[in-house]
Design a protein around this motif. Structure first.
Motif, PDB file in Angstrom:
ATOM      1  N   LEU A  83     -16.539  33.749  11.414  1.00 15.57           N
ATOM      2  CA  LEU A  83     -15.455  34.698  11.622  1.00 15.57           C
ATOM      3  C   LEU A  83     -15.168  35.560  10.400  1.00 15.57           C
ATOM      4  O   LEU A  83     -14.445  36.550  10.483  1.00 15.57           O
ATOM      5  N   VAL A  84     -15.736  35.163   9.261  1.00 13.68           N
ATOM      6  CA  VAL A  84     -15.481  35.904   8.027  1.00 13.68           C
ATOM      7  C   VAL A  84     -16.418  37.105   7.964  1.00 13.68           C
ATOM      8  O   VAL A  84     -17.621  36.985   8.216  1.00 13.68           O
ATOM      9  N   HIS A  85     -15.871  38.267   7.619  1.00 12.21           N
ATOM     10  CA  HIS A  85     -16.681  39.480   7.568  1.00 12.21           C
ATOM     11  C   HIS A  85     -17.499  39.584   6.286  1.00 12.21           C
ATOM     12  O   HIS A  85     -18.565  40.209   6.275  1.00 12.21           O
ATOM     13  N   ALA A  86     -17.013  39.018   5.199  1.00  9.42           N
ATOM     14  CA  ALA A  86     -17.764  39.072   3.943  1.00  9.42           C
ATOM     15  C   ALA A  86     -18.953  38.101   4.017  1.00  9.42           C
ATOM     16  O   ALA A  86     -18.860  37.049   4.651  1.00  9.42           O
ATOM     17  N   PRO A  87     -20.063  38.435   3.403  1.00  7.00           N
ATOM     18  CA  PRO A  87     -21.230  37.533   3.423  1.00  7.00           C
ATOM     19  C   PRO A  87     -20.911  36.206   2.738  1.00  7.00           C
ATOM     20  O   PRO A  87     -20.478  36.190   1.581  1.00  7.00           O
ATOM     21  N   HIS A 104     -25.026  26.494   5.722  1.00 11.56           N
ATOM     22  CA  HIS A 104     -24.437  27.423   6.704  1.00 11.56           C
ATOM     23  C   HIS A 104     -24.459  28.821   6.114  1.00 11.56           C
ATOM     24  O   HIS A 104     -24.354  29.014   4.897  1.00 11.56           O
ATOM     25  N   ALA A 105     -24.563  29.820   6.987  1.00 11.08           N
ATOM     26  CA  ALA A 105     -24.496  31.227   6.572  1.00 11.08           C
ATOM     27  C   ALA A 105     -23.957  32.038   7.745  1.00 11.08           C
ATOM     28  O   ALA A 105     -24.234  31.735   8.912  1.00 11.08           O
ATOM     29  N   ASN A 106     -23.166  33.054   7.426  1.00  7.60           N
ATOM     30  CA  ASN A 106     -22.643  33.876   8.517  1.00  7.60           C
ATOM     31  C   ASN A 106     -23.544  35.082   8.749  1.00  7.60           C
ATOM     32  O   ASN A 106     -24.528  35.311   8.030  1.00  7.60           O
ATOM     33  N   ALA A 107     -23.200  35.848   9.770  1.00  8.80           N
ATOM     34  CA  ALA A 107     -24.023  36.998  10.152  1.00  8.80           C
ATOM     35  C   ALA A 107     -24.078  38.045   9.055  1.00  8.80           C
ATOM     36  O   ALA A 107     -25.103  38.700   8.852  1.00  8.80           O
ATOM     37  N   THR A 112     -20.866  24.052  -2.111  1.00  5.86           N
ATOM     38  CA  THR A 112     -20.279  25.197  -2.792  1.00  5.86           C
ATOM     39  C   THR A 112     -20.371  26.396  -1.870  1.00  5.86           C
ATOM     40  O   THR A 112     -21.407  26.628  -1.233  1.00  5.86           O
ATOM     41  N   VAL A 113     -19.281  27.157  -1.783  1.00  4.07           N
ATOM     42  CA  VAL A 113     -19.245  28.360  -0.959  1.00  4.07           C
ATOM     43  C   VAL A 113     -19.463  29.567  -1.860  1.00  4.07           C
ATOM     44  O   VAL A 113     -18.765  29.750  -2.867  1.00  4.07           O
ATOM     45  N   LEU A 114     -20.467  30.374  -1.506  1.00  2.45           N
ATOM     46  CA  LEU A 114     -20.746  31.592  -2.244  1.00  2.45           C
ATOM     47  C   LEU A 114     -20.355  32.793  -1.420  1.00  2.45           C
ATOM     48  O   LEU A 114     -20.736  32.916  -0.250  1.00  2.45           O
ATOM     49  N   THR A 115     -19.582  33.663  -2.030  1.00  8.27           N
ATOM     50  CA  THR A 115     -19.247  34.945  -1.407  1.00  8.27           C
ATOM     51  C   THR A 115     -20.103  36.018  -2.077  1.00  8.27           C
ATOM     52  O   THR A 115     -20.096  36.149  -3.297  1.00  8.27           O
TER      53      THR A 115
END
Length: 416
Positions: free
Chosen positions: A12-16, A29-32, A98-101
């Protein structure tokens, strides 16, 4: 751990976003948005596959430390080319991830992106062009790879397409005895390498190469997993130069005989060997008669000519394993391994005859040269080479005192 529906809220997060976990730093995990930015599906991939080895190495080092609060900007290698990406870090409480933005930054220049580097091909090209030989073998010692230098040295005409290492020994070491000793040493190195895979082992052999020449090759061996890596290079010229330096350091520059230091080094070894084996050992001290007059009346150039010719005449009489050294001035020491008193006396007579056989010329000058000789043989109570040298010196002194141009054999009565 992350909650079970983590993938849902990340999507749901727009940022990578990337969620990194595990010892191998893989994407869990990775978002679109991240997939679009990285031009591939990041899930399950290692960071090095996504952003290149250099950027992944920088991130891996940071993930092992306290996470920085500021954004880290790195030049990354993506499937589509190079890109400058920013990374911000977060670590949920109690989680092992660790979550990377990610954020894309504009490149410093507007020119075309450099092409993506094919590291595998580049590495092979580098190894192929190294100025040293590189060979890689599997656990059974079947060759997997050999570079150009290896082929130049050891690709014999009848080498099979995929040779086994054992086939090399007979070509490199034609002498069976030498080959047997080299194989024994190699097997010991293999055992040590298997026990310590962090170590690099070294040996050096003189081998027959592809062109039939004998060369001194230094080998380095390391085991990486089930793979044997051998790196080697030709050190023939270096070793010959070192040997020449050693020879010059132990050689009298004028007469090309041993100098005093090398005489004692070699002579003490011969004395010790004779002591252990019970073999004879004979020492001659030879001194030119009235040589000072040659230097005083005709100059040191004439004296040097006389010394060089005397040394040459002596060498022509001696055996290959005999030792002759200039001890200083016009005095020479001659060591005869395995020689008793009678043999030493015969050699002394031949030396004196050779020295006075004909005049020694220097320009228009001609010198009739003679010498005196003192002889000492090793005795059971001699403590060292110096004891023999002392007796030979005293015998030489007596030869001079008795009128010169004669031989005196020293015995226990000539001890100080």
């Amino acid at each position: 751990m992350m909650p079970i529906n983590a993938a849902e809220w990340i999507g749901l997060v727009h940022a990578p976003l990337l969620v990194i976990g595990g010892a191998h730093r893989r994407v869990q995990h990775a978002n679109a948005a991240a997939a679009a930015l990285l031009a591939s599906d990041p899930a399950g991939q290692a960071l090095s596959q996504l952003i290149g080895d250099f950027a992944a190495g920088r991130l891996a080092a940071i993930l092992d430390q306290t996470l920085p609060a500021d954004e880290l900007v790195l030049d990354c290698v993506l499937p589509t080319g190079t890109a400058k990406l920013g990374f911000r870090f977060a670590r949920p409480a109690g989680a092992d991830v660790t979550v990377l933005t990610l954020a894309q930054h504009a490149a410093a220049d507007t020119g075309p992106h450099p092409p993506v580097v094919d590291w595998s091909r580049l590495l092979q090209t580098v190894v192929e062009r190294l100025p040293v030989g590189v060979e890689i073998y599997d656990s059974g010692f079947n060759e997997l790879y050999a570079n150009r230098v290896s082929d130049d040295l050891f690709l014999y005409d009848d080498t099979p397409l995929r040779p086994h290492h054992d086939a090399w020994w007979e070509r490199a070491f034609p002498d069976p005895d030498v080959r047997g000793r080299a194989i024994e040493e190699w097997q010991r190195l293999i055992q040590v390498a298997r026990a310590n895979q962090d170590g690099v082992l070294r040996t050096e052999w003189e081998v027959v190469c592809r062109d039939g020449a004998n060369r001194i090759i230094q080998f380095r061996l390391r085991i990486i997993g089930d793979t044997y890596v051998v790196v080697f290079w030709d050190v023939t010229d270096r070793r010959r130069l070192e040997e020449e330096f050693r020879r010059l350091a132990g050689t009298d520059a004028l007469t090309e005989t041993f100098n005093r230091r090398r005489f004692f080094e070699t002579g003490r070894s011969e004395f010790h060997l004779a002591e252990l084996s019970g073999q004879h050992l004979c020492l001659l001290m030879l001194d030119m008669d009235r040589f000072k007059k040659v230097n005083d009346q005709f100059g040191h150039g004439a004296g040097d000519t006389v010394l060089k010719e005397v040394a040459a005449r002596c060498r022509a009489i001696l055996r290959q394993n005999d030792i002759i050294a200039r001890m200083g001035g016009e005095e020479f020491a001659i060591l005869l391994p395995g020689a008793d008193k009678d043999y030493g006396a015969r050699i002394a007579q031949r030396l004196m005859a050779a020295i006075r056989s004909e005049p020694i010329t220097s320009g228009a000058l001609a010198f009739h040269v003679q010498a005196s000789i003192g002889i000492a043989v090793r005795q059971s109570d001699d403590a060292n080479l110096e004891a023999m040298l002392e007796r030979a010196d005293r015998a030489l002194y007596l030869a001079k005192a008795r009128g010169r141009s004669r031989i005196v054999i020293g015995d226990s009565t000539l001890r100080s």
